[in-house]
Design an enzyme around this catalytic site. Structure first.
Site, PDB file in Angstrom:
ATOM      1  N   GLU A   1      69.278  11.062 -15.134  1.00 27.66           N
ATOM      2  CA  GLU A   1      69.327  12.010 -13.935  1.00 27.66           C
ATOM      3  C   GLU A   1      68.015  12.465 -13.485  1.00 27.66           C
ATOM      4  O   GLU A   1      67.863  13.037 -12.415  1.00 27.66           O
ATOM      5  CB  GLU A   1      70.198  13.353 -14.533  1.00 27.66           C
ATOM      6  CG  GLU A   1      69.251  14.106 -15.580  1.00 27.66           C
ATOM      7  CD  GLU A   1      69.798  13.795 -16.949  1.00 27.66           C
ATOM      8  OE1 GLU A   1      69.812  12.624 -17.231  1.00 27.66           O
ATOM      9  OE2 GLU A   1      69.692  14.573 -17.815  1.00 27.66           O
ATOM     10  N   ARG A   2      66.980  11.873 -14.022  1.00 25.42           N
ATOM     11  CA  ARG A   2      65.583  12.157 -13.802  1.00 25.42           C
ATOM     12  C   ARG A   2      65.265  11.084 -12.608  1.00 25.42           C
ATOM     13  O   ARG A   2      64.404  11.581 -11.747  1.00 25.42           O
ATOM     14  CB  ARG A   2      64.727  11.892 -14.870  1.00 25.42           C
ATOM     15  CG  ARG A   2      64.786  13.062 -15.741  1.00 25.42           C
ATOM     16  CD  ARG A   2      63.985  13.096 -16.953  1.00 25.42           C
ATOM     17  NE  ARG A   2      64.578  13.770 -17.999  1.00 25.42           N
ATOM     18  CZ  ARG A   2      64.433  13.560 -19.437  1.00 25.42           C
ATOM     19  NH1 ARG A   2      63.552  12.415 -19.643  1.00 25.42           N
ATOM     20  NH2 ARG A   2      64.951  14.234 -20.258  1.00 25.42           N
TER      21      ARG A   2
ATOM     22  N   SER B   1      66.711   8.191 -26.664  1.00 25.46           N
ATOM     23  CA  SER B   1      66.043   8.484 -27.528  1.00 25.46           C
ATOM     24  C   SER B   1      66.986   8.602 -29.024  1.00 25.46           C
ATOM     25  O   SER B   1      68.171   8.437 -28.781  1.00 25.46           O
ATOM     26  CB  SER B   1      65.677  10.202 -27.492  1.00 25.46           C
ATOM     27  OG  SER B   1      66.822  10.846 -27.439  1.00 25.46           O
TER      28      SER B   1
ATOM     29  N   LYS C   1      75.978   5.431 -16.162  1.00 25.71           N
ATOM     30  CA  LYS C   1      75.564   6.877 -16.150  1.00 25.71           C
ATOM     31  C   LYS C   1      74.072   6.705 -16.293  1.00 25.71           C
ATOM     32  O   LYS C   1      73.546   6.597 -17.534  1.00 25.71           O
ATOM     33  CB  LYS C   1      76.237   7.888 -17.152  1.00 25.71           C
ATOM     34  CG  LYS C   1      76.225   9.044 -16.977  1.00 25.71           C
ATOM     35  CD  LYS C   1      74.966   9.898 -16.523  1.00 25.71           C
ATOM     36  CE  LYS C   1      74.001  10.319 -17.830  1.00 25.71           C
ATOM     37  NZ  LYS C   1      72.623  10.656 -17.523  1.00 25.71           N
TER      38      LYS C   1
ATOM     39  N   CYS D   1      59.579   1.991 -24.427  1.00 27.46           N
ATOM     40  CA  CYS D   1      60.148   1.999 -25.939  1.00 27.46           C
ATOM     41  C   CYS D   1      59.153   0.710 -26.492  1.00 27.46           C
ATOM     42  O   CYS D   1      59.297   0.697 -27.973  1.00 27.46           O
ATOM     43  CB  CYS D   1      61.696   1.648 -25.817  1.00 27.46           C
ATOM     44  SG  CYS D   1      61.764   0.077 -24.865  1.00 27.46           S
TER      45      CYS D   1
ATOM     46  N   PHE E   1      65.314   7.328 -18.790  1.00 27.90           N
ATOM     47  CA  PHE E   1      64.633   7.525 -17.452  1.00 27.90           C
ATOM     48  C   PHE E   1      63.772   6.456 -17.587  1.00 27.90           C
ATOM     49  O   PHE E   1      62.970   6.283 -16.363  1.00 27.90           O
ATOM     50  CB  PHE E   1      63.906   8.853 -17.303  1.00 27.90           C
ATOM     51  CG  PHE E   1      62.801   8.932 -18.076  1.00 27.90           C
ATOM     52  CD1 PHE E   1      61.393   8.595 -17.647  1.00 27.90           C
ATOM     53  CD2 PHE E   1      62.464   9.521 -19.630  1.00 27.90           C
ATOM     54  CE1 PHE E   1      60.306   8.639 -18.571  1.00 27.90           C
ATOM     55  CE2 PHE E   1      61.448   9.487 -20.310  1.00 27.90           C
ATOM     56  CZ  PHE E   1      60.312   9.248 -19.684  1.00 27.90           C
TER      57      PHE E   1
ATOM     58  N   GLU F   1      57.886  10.368 -32.087  1.00 24.13           N
ATOM     59  CA  GLU F   1      57.594   9.512 -30.753  1.00 24.13           C
ATOM     60  C   GLU F   1      57.211  10.414 -29.837  1.00 24.13           C
ATOM     61  O   GLU F   1      57.761  11.375 -29.114  1.00 24.13           O
ATOM     62  CB  GLU F   1      58.942   9.132 -30.487  1.00 24.13           C
ATOM     63  CG  GLU F   1      58.937   8.275 -29.294  1.00 24.13           C
ATOM     64  CD  GLU F   1      60.124   7.646 -28.807  1.00 24.13           C
ATOM     65  OE1 GLU F   1      61.092   8.119 -28.921  1.00 24.13           O
ATOM     66  OE2 GLU F   1      60.147   6.406 -28.335  1.00 24.13           O
TER      67      GLU F   1
HETATM   68  P1  NAD Z   1      67.473  10.717 -23.827  1.00 23.75           P
HETATM   69  O1  NAD Z   1      67.910  10.085 -24.981  1.00 23.75           O
HETATM   70  O2  NAD Z   1      66.843  12.038 -23.317  1.00 23.75           O
HETATM   71  O3  NAD Z   1      68.479  10.338 -22.375  1.00 23.75           O
HETATM   72  C1  NAD Z   1      69.043   9.150 -22.389  1.00 23.75           C
HETATM   73  C2  NAD Z   1      70.365   9.260 -21.781  1.00 23.75           C
HETATM   74  O4  NAD Z   1      71.200  10.234 -22.575  1.00 23.75           O
HETATM   75  C3  NAD Z   1      70.312   9.764 -20.457  1.00 23.75           C
HETATM   76  O5  NAD Z   1      71.292   9.370 -19.540  1.00 23.75           O
HETATM   77  C4  NAD Z   1      70.696  11.244 -20.575  1.00 23.75           C
HETATM   78  O6  NAD Z   1      71.337  12.025 -19.558  1.00 23.75           O
HETATM   79  C5  NAD Z   1      71.464  11.260 -21.877  1.00 23.75           C
HETATM   80  N1  NAD Z   1      71.393  12.617 -22.591  1.00 23.75           N
HETATM   81  C6  NAD Z   1      70.587  13.176 -22.856  1.00 23.75           C
HETATM   82  N2  NAD Z   1      70.611  14.353 -24.050  1.00 23.75           N
HETATM   83  C7  NAD Z   1      71.975  13.960 -24.082  1.00 23.75           C
HETATM   84  C8  NAD Z   1      73.001  14.661 -25.244  1.00 23.75           C
HETATM   85  N3  NAD Z   1      72.211  15.724 -25.625  1.00 23.75           N
HETATM   86  N4  NAD Z   1      74.175  14.343 -25.180  1.00 23.75           N
HETATM   87  C9  NAD Z   1      74.693  13.465 -24.418  1.00 23.75           C
HETATM   88  N5  NAD Z   1      73.653  12.635 -23.720  1.00 23.75           N
HETATM   89  C10 NAD Z   1      72.530  12.891 -23.361  1.00 23.75           C
HETATM   90  O7  NAD Z   1      65.955   9.607 -23.329  1.00 23.75           O
HETATM   91  P2  NAD Z   1      65.117   9.461 -22.215  1.00 23.75           P
HETATM   92  O8  NAD Z   1      64.198  10.879 -22.406  1.00 23.75           O
HETATM   93  O9  NAD Z   1      65.919   9.464 -20.723  1.00 23.75           O
HETATM   94  O10 NAD Z   1      64.529   8.346 -22.548  1.00 23.75           O
HETATM   95  C11 NAD Z   1      63.342   8.126 -23.183  1.00 23.75           C
HETATM   96  C12 NAD Z   1      63.661   7.785 -24.689  1.00 23.75           C
HETATM   97  O11 NAD Z   1      64.528   6.308 -24.493  1.00 23.75           O
HETATM   98  C13 NAD Z   1      62.551   7.263 -25.808  1.00 23.75           C
HETATM   99  O12 NAD Z   1      62.944   7.976 -26.893  1.00 23.75           O
HETATM  100  C14 NAD Z   1      62.586   5.725 -25.794  1.00 23.75           C
HETATM  101  O13 NAD Z   1      62.025   5.049 -26.931  1.00 23.75           O
HETATM  102  C15 NAD Z   1      64.055   5.442 -25.532  1.00 23.75           C
HETATM  103  N6  NAD Z   1      64.115   3.967 -25.073  1.00 23.75           N
HETATM  104  C16 NAD Z   1      64.609   3.195 -26.102  1.00 23.75           C
HETATM  105  C17 NAD Z   1      64.690   1.678 -25.904  1.00 23.75           C
HETATM  106  C18 NAD Z   1      65.087   0.649 -26.827  1.00 23.75           C
HETATM  107  O14 NAD Z   1      65.126  -0.358 -26.320  1.00 23.75           O
HETATM  108  N7  NAD Z   1      65.093   1.146 -27.912  1.00 23.75           N
HETATM  109  C19 NAD Z   1      64.449   1.544 -24.395  1.00 23.75           C
HETATM  110  C20 NAD Z   1      63.929   2.606 -23.400  1.00 23.75           C
HETATM  111  C21 NAD Z   1      63.853   3.825 -24.039  1.00 23.75           C
END
Ligand code: NAD
Length: 490
Positions: free
Chosen positions: A174-175, A224, A171, A279, A147, A374
C-alpha cells in the site's frame, strides 16, 4: 487528490476506505490508494476464477506470444515504471531502472514457457505400456508483495503464474502501489484477457481475505518475517500451497587475503544502495583477523562520501527511506546502541523528507539489537572474529538465512564457505547474489516459509502440479484372464 484504484476483471474501481501514499523525498502525501474490503477481494477472486476456465485452455503458443508482447511493453515503459517507483519508494532513478530490468528478466524467462512445460515421456515402460508426466496450472494464485521492490518482486510471481496457465490476484504494498496499476494496463495492451491479472490494493484486511478464500489455490508472499510466518500458517491451514519469503540479515565475511579496496566498494554499494531497504542488502560485515582495521577505515571513508538526496536528482546516490515511521524506527535503533558509531548519518534526519544518512557501527556484539534486528535502513554493523570457522559459526547462528557473501582470494576458503553457510543465496566476491531469472531466488531458515523458491525452475514447479499418465492400447492378443497381482513392468 488522485486515487489509485483496484483492477478487477479489467475494470477499475475504488473502495470507501483509502490510505495515504507519500513522496518520501518531500514527506508530502501525493495520492490515496483504495483499501479493499473482503467483498472487493471476493470480486477479484471470482473474476480470476472465471478467467481461469478459458485461460488454462489457451495454447502455449498464444500464452508465450502474450509474454513476448508484455516484455516489449515493459521495456518501452521502463522509464515510466522507474519514475513511479522513485516517486513513491524514494530510491534513486538509476536504482529503480535496475529493478525494472531485473523484474523484466522474469518475463524473458516466462516467454520460454513451451520449453519450461515440456513433459517427460517414456516409451514402452512395460510391454505395450507408455508412461509420461506433465504439469498443469493450479487455478487462482495470489501474490502479496512488499514496498521495497514494487515492480520487481511482483514480477517474480505473476509472469510465471500466468504463462503456466493460472490467473492471478496481486495485493501490492500500500506504500507504493502505482506501478502495479501500470503493469495491469500493460498486460491488457499485451492482449491478456480481462480477469487473468487483477490488482487489489489495501492492507491486512485484503491479505486476510485472500488467505482465507476457498477459491485461491496458492499464495506467494514476500515481506517481513513475522508477516511471512503468519501468512504461511494461515494459508496452509486453509489448504493452500504457500511460499512466504521473509526478512533478512545478510552477512559479508571478509578474510584478510581479500582485495580490501574492492571489498569495501562492493559492501558499501550493497549496504547503502536503496538506503539499505533491500532484502539482499549487506547489513552485517564479519571482519576476520587483520582485515578489520583497514576494512573499517575504507568502509567509513566510502560511507562518508555517499551523496544523499531526492531519488529523482541524478546527483543523488542514496534516497530517503520509505516512511516517517521507518525513519524514526531506524533512528531509535541507532540512538540506543552502545556500539562504536564510526559514521553517524542522523544529522540528515531533520528535513520534511524521510532521510537518514549512512551509519556505520564497529565492534558490534551478537547480542546487540543493531545486530539482532533487521533494521532495513542505511545502517551497517561490523563484527570482528579471529577465524573463518568463527565467522561461519556466527553467520549460521543467525536466525535469518537469505543471502551471505565471502570476500577472499582463496578458492579453498570460498568453497568451504559456500558449502557450509546456511543461507539460500551465496556470493563469492559478489555482495548481492541475486540469482538470475532462470535460477530460483529464496532463503533458508526464517527467510523462507514453504518449500520452493521463487522464479526459475522452482517457480514453474510452484505454479503447476504434476500429472503422471500410464497408458496401454490392448490389441486382440491381450490376455483375456483378469490379473489380481500388483502390476509390475514386464
Ligand atoms: P511487510 O511484511 O510489512 O509487508 C508485506 C506485505 O504484507 C504488504 O503487502 C503488506 O500490506 C502486508 N502486510 C503487512 N502487515 C500485515 C499483517 N499484519 N497481516 C497481513 N498482511 C500484512 O513488509 P514491507 O515492510 O513491505 O517490506 C520489507 C520487508 O520485506 C523486509 O523485512 C524485507 O527483508 C522483506 N523482503 C524480503 C524479500 C525476500 O526475498 N526474502 C524480498 C523483499 C523484501
Amino acid at each position: 487528490m488522485r486515487t489509485i484504484e483496484h483492477v478487477i476483471g479489467g475494470t477499475r474501481r475504488s473502495s470507501a476506505r483509502t490510505l495515504p501514499v507519500y513522496d518520501p523525498a518531500t514527506g508530502v502525501e501525493t495520492a490515496r490508494v483504495a483499501a479493499a474490503t473482503a467483498a472487493d477481494v471476493d470480486d477479484a477472486v471470482a473474476a480470476a476464477g472465471k478467467a481461469f476456465v478459458e485461460w488454462s485452455e489457451v495454447s502455449l503458443a498464444r500464452r508465450s506470444a502474450v509474454m513476448f508482447a508484455m516484455r516489449d511493453l515493459v521495456d518501452r515503459h521502463a522509464e515510466e515504471l522507474a519514475r513511479l517507483v522513485t516517486a513513491e519508494h524514494g530510491k534513486t532513478l538509476d536504482d529503480a531502472r535496475g529493478e525494472v530490468t531485473r523484474g523484466r528478466e522474469v518475463i524473458d524467462y516466462a516467454c520460454g514457457v513451451p520449453s519450461l512445460l515440456k513433459g517427460a515421456y517414456t516409451d514402452q515402460a512395460s510391454t505395450g505400456v507408455d508412461a509420461w508426466t506433465f504439469r498443469q496450472p493450479l487455478g487462482v494464485c495470489a501474490g502479496i508483495t512488499p514496498f521495497n521492490f514494487p515492480v520487481m518482486v511482483p514480477l517474480w510471481m505473476h509472469p510465471l503464474a500466468i504463462a503456466t496457465g493460472n490467473t492471478f490476484v496481486l495485493k501490492p504494498s500500500e506504500r507504493d502501489p502505482s506501478a502495479s496499476s501500470l503493469i495491469a494496463s500493460l498486460y491488457a495492451d499485451a492482449g491478456l484477457p480481462d480477469g487473468v491479472f487483477n490488482v487489489v490494493h489495501g492492507d491486512k484486511v485484503a491479505v486476510d481475505a485472500l488467505l482465507d478464500h476457498p477459491d485461491v489455490a496458492a499464495v506467494s508472499f514476500v515481506g517481513s518475517t513475522p508477516v511471512a510466518r503468519y501468512v504461511h500458517q494461515r494459508a496452509v491451514a486453509a489448504g493452500k500451497r504457500v511460499q512466504a519469503l521473509g526478512g533478512a540479515k545478510n552477512h559479508a565475511v571478509v578474510l584478510p587475503d581479500a582485495d580490501l579496496d574492492d571489498a569495501a566498494r562492493q559492501i558499501t554499494g550493497a549496504a547503502y544502495g536503496s538506503a539499505g531497504q533491500r532484502c539482499m542488502a549487506i547489513s552485517a560485515v564479519v571482519a576476520v583477523g587483520a582485515a578489520a582495521d583497514p576494512l573499517v577505515e575504507r568502509l567509513a571513508a566510502q560511507a562518508r562520501a555517499i551523496v544523499v538526496g531526492p531519488g529523482a536528482d541524478p546527483a543523488s546516490q542514496m534516497g530517503p527511506v520509505v516512511t516517517a515511521a521507518a525513519r524514526d524506527r531506524i533512528l531509535s535503533l541507532v540512538d540506543s546502541s552502545s556500539a562504536e558509531l564510526v559514521v553517524d548519518g542522523r544529522n540528515l534526519a531533520d528535513g520534511p523528507g524521510f532521510f537518514v544518512g549512512p551509519c556505520l557501527f564497529d565492534h558490534v556484539g551478537t547480542d546487540m539489537p543493531v545486530y539482532r534486528e533487521e533494521i532495513f535502513g542505511p545502517v551497517l554493523v561490523v563484527l570482528r572474529v579471529a577465524t573463518l570457522d568463527e565467522a561461519l559459526d556466527l553467520v549460521n547462528a543467525n536466525p535469518y538465512g537469505n543471502g551471505a557473501a565471502i570476500f577472499t582470494d582463496s578458492g579453498a576458503a570460498a568453497r568451504r564457505f559456500q558449502r557450509g553457510v546456511r543461507a539460500g543465496m551465496v556470493g563469492v566476491n559478489v555482495p548481492i547474489p541475486v540469482p538470475m531469472a532462470y535460477h530460483s531466488f529464496g532463503g533458508w531458515k526464517d527467510s523462507l516459509f514453504g518449500d520452493t523458491h521463487v522464479h526459475g525452475p522452482e517457480g514453474v514447479a510452484f505454479y503447476t502440479r504434476a500429472k503422471a499418465v500410464t497408458s496401454r492400447w490392448p490389441g486382440p492378443a491381450a490376455s483375456s484372464a483378469p490379473s489380481l497381482h500388483f502390476p509390475t513392468a514386464s
